[in-house]
Design a protein around this motif. Structure first.
Motif, mmCIF file in Angstrom:
data_model
loop_
_atom_site.group_PDB
_atom_site.id
_atom_site.type_symbol
_atom_site.label_atom_id
_atom_site.label_comp_id
_atom_site.label_asym_id
_atom_site.label_seq_id
_atom_site.Cartn_x
_atom_site.Cartn_y
_atom_site.Cartn_z
ATOM 1 N N ASP A 115 0.836 -1.201 0.000
ATOM 2 C CA ASP A 115 0.000 0.000 0.000
ATOM 3 C C ASP A 115 0.874 1.255 0.000
ATOM 4 N N PHE A 116 2.068 1.127 -0.565
ATOM 5 C CA PHE A 116 2.971 2.250 -0.787
ATOM 6 C C PHE A 116 3.654 2.032 -2.128
ATOM 7 N N ASN A 117 4.208 3.103 -2.696
ATOM 8 C CA ASN A 117 4.910 3.000 -3.974
ATOM 9 C C ASN A 117 6.295 2.415 -3.752
ATOM 10 N N LEU A 118 6.632 1.430 -4.561
ATOM 11 C CA LEU A 118 7.889 0.708 -4.399
ATOM 12 C C LEU A 118 8.872 1.007 -5.517
ATOM 13 N N PHE A 119 8.371 1.106 -6.745
ATOM 14 C CA PHE A 119 9.234 1.305 -7.902
ATOM 15 C C PHE A 119 8.873 2.594 -8.632
ATOM 16 N N SER A 120 9.777 3.025 -9.530
ATOM 17 C CA SER A 120 9.486 4.170 -10.373
ATOM 18 C C SER A 120 8.480 3.753 -11.448
ATOM 19 N N GLY A 121 7.860 4.727 -12.086
ATOM 20 C CA GLY A 121 6.874 4.426 -13.113
ATOM 21 C C GLY A 121 5.466 4.419 -12.552
ATOM 22 N N ASP A 144 10.694 -15.539 -10.211
ATOM 23 C CA ASP A 144 10.132 -14.308 -10.763
ATOM 24 C C ASP A 144 9.359 -13.600 -9.664
ATOM 25 N N PHE A 145 9.228 -12.304 -9.815
ATOM 26 C CA PHE A 145 8.667 -11.449 -8.765
ATOM 27 C C PHE A 145 7.615 -10.534 -9.383
ATOM 28 N N THR A 146 6.414 -10.576 -8.842
ATOM 29 C CA THR A 146 5.333 -9.707 -9.309
ATOM 30 C C THR A 146 4.884 -8.822 -8.157
ATOM 31 N N PHE A 147 4.733 -7.528 -8.436
ATOM 32 C CA PHE A 147 4.348 -6.575 -7.398
ATOM 33 C C PHE A 147 3.111 -5.806 -7.821
ATOM 34 N N ILE A 148 2.204 -5.637 -6.871
ATOM 35 C CA ILE A 148 1.025 -4.802 -7.058
ATOM 36 C C ILE A 148 1.141 -3.632 -6.091
ATOM 37 N N GLU A 149 1.281 -2.424 -6.628
ATOM 38 C CA GLU A 149 1.402 -1.215 -5.810
ATOM 39 C C GLU A 149 0.036 -0.524 -5.788
ATOM 40 N N LEU A 150 -0.699 -0.695 -4.703
ATOM 41 C CA LEU A 150 -2.075 -0.225 -4.633
ATOM 42 C C LEU A 150 -2.238 1.277 -4.853
ATOM 43 N N PRO A 151 -1.333 2.136 -4.342
ATOM 44 C CA PRO A 151 -1.530 3.571 -4.574
ATOM 45 C C PRO A 151 -1.516 3.975 -6.049
ATOM 46 N N LYS A 152 -0.915 3.157 -6.896
ATOM 47 C CA LYS A 152 -0.840 3.479 -8.323
ATOM 48 C C LYS A 152 -2.085 3.038 -9.097
ATOM 49 N N PHE A 153 -2.971 2.313 -8.427
ATOM 50 C CA PHE A 153 -4.196 1.867 -9.092
ATOM 51 C C PHE A 153 -5.231 2.975 -8.970
ATOM 52 N N ASN A 154 -5.577 3.612 -10.082
ATOM 53 C CA ASN A 154 -6.470 4.771 -10.040
ATOM 54 C C ASN A 154 -7.714 4.620 -10.907
ATOM 55 N N LYS A 155 -8.092 3.378 -11.215
ATOM 56 C CA LYS A 155 -9.289 3.155 -12.038
ATOM 57 C C LYS A 155 -10.534 3.098 -11.165
#
Length: 275
Positions: A115-121, A144-155
């Motif tokens: 629930d925080f931004n981890l990567f750029s983009g 392999d590593f998959t990340f979901i950054e909730l703050p970046k989801f704006n739909k």
């Protein structure tokens, strides 16, 4: 509130680790990893549902009978970049017993939800693989590593275009809703909304949920206080070295007012334009 906040540890595990509702977990994993047809996960077993930092270890099989291990983690506090590497490596090594052959090792996949931004983009979901630096070939495939950054989801609900969008909308916004969305393409997601509905919780479960919410907020508060102290220590050091006020402010990240107050406490004269 009709629905629980899904990225609460108690709610997350209630929804995704129930032994009689593992179809929810399977559907979620397939959506996140974008697995379809023969590659889609068909079976999932929770290996260690209880652990610190909401880590869930899962053994899976796809429709071809191929096995893998998935680490699913919900993370609310920044600074865990080393942990997900540790957990993945630990899951990989733990498969072997004395005398076993290395070819028996199953691939390990890590899914991190923050629930925080981890990567750029701006992409809310990113996948990280091991590539050959020269050829860009994906030749080492066991991690392999998959990340979901909730703050970046704006739909919003009207603009969800995939099953993954629907699942992430559920993770981020369920607790804000008074009823489930009218259009849900996945029956397992409908079942997830039902499990997230407080009307289906016992008083004990609600109590655990509230307790964990307090703990989570306390952890976030402790991290923020530590960051503030570090900023203050940096600003103090720079001020004592005579660094210009505008540079101290930019480097430390503190407000101009905070830097000026600190300068006055240390007896440093403040130019008139900064007063």
């Amino acid at each position: 509130m009709v629905f629980a906040k899904v990225n609460n540890d108690i709610a997350f595990k209630k929804i995704f680790t129930r032994s009689d509702k593992l179809h929810i977990l399977v559907a979620f994993l397939n959506a996140v990893l974008q697995l379809e047809a023969e590659q889609a996960i068909s079976q999932a077993i929770i290996v260690e549902p209880e652990s610190k930092y909401a880590l869930i270890n899962i053994e899976t099989k796809n429709k071809l009978g191929e096995s893998s291990i998935i680490n699913l983690q919900l993370e609310n506090v920044e600074g865990y970049e080393k942990r997900f590497l540790y957990y993945s490596a630990k899951a990989y090594v733990a498969q072997l017993r004395r005398g076993d052959d290395y070819p028996k090792l199953k691939p390990v996949r890590y899914i991190g939800i923050t629930d925080f931004n981890l990567f750029s983009g701006n992409q809310y979901v990113t996948k990280h693989l091991i590539f050959n630096q020269s050829t860009k070939a994906h030749e080492i495939k066991d991690f392999d590593f998959t990340f979901i950054e909730l703050p970046k989801f704006n739909k919003d609900a009207a603009h969800l275009s995939s099953k993954l969008d629907e699942w992430v909308y559920f993770l981020r916004h369920a607790h804000e809703l008074t009823q489930e969305p009218t259009k849900i393409s996945d029956e397992s997601l409908k079942a997830a909304y039902e499990l997230a509905r407080f009307a289906n919780w016992s008083p004990e479960e609600v109590g655990h949920y509230d307790h964990w919410s307090i703990i989570s907020q306390d952890e976030k508060g402790a991290v923020e206080r530590a960051k503030d102290k570090e900023k203050e220590r940096l600003a103090q050091s720079l001020l004592q070295e005579g660094v210009a006020f505008n540079i101290v402010r930019k480097v430390s990240g503190l407000s101009q007012e905070s830097v000026m107050d600190m300068a006055k406490r240390f007896g440093r004269s403040v130019p008139e334009e900064h007063q």
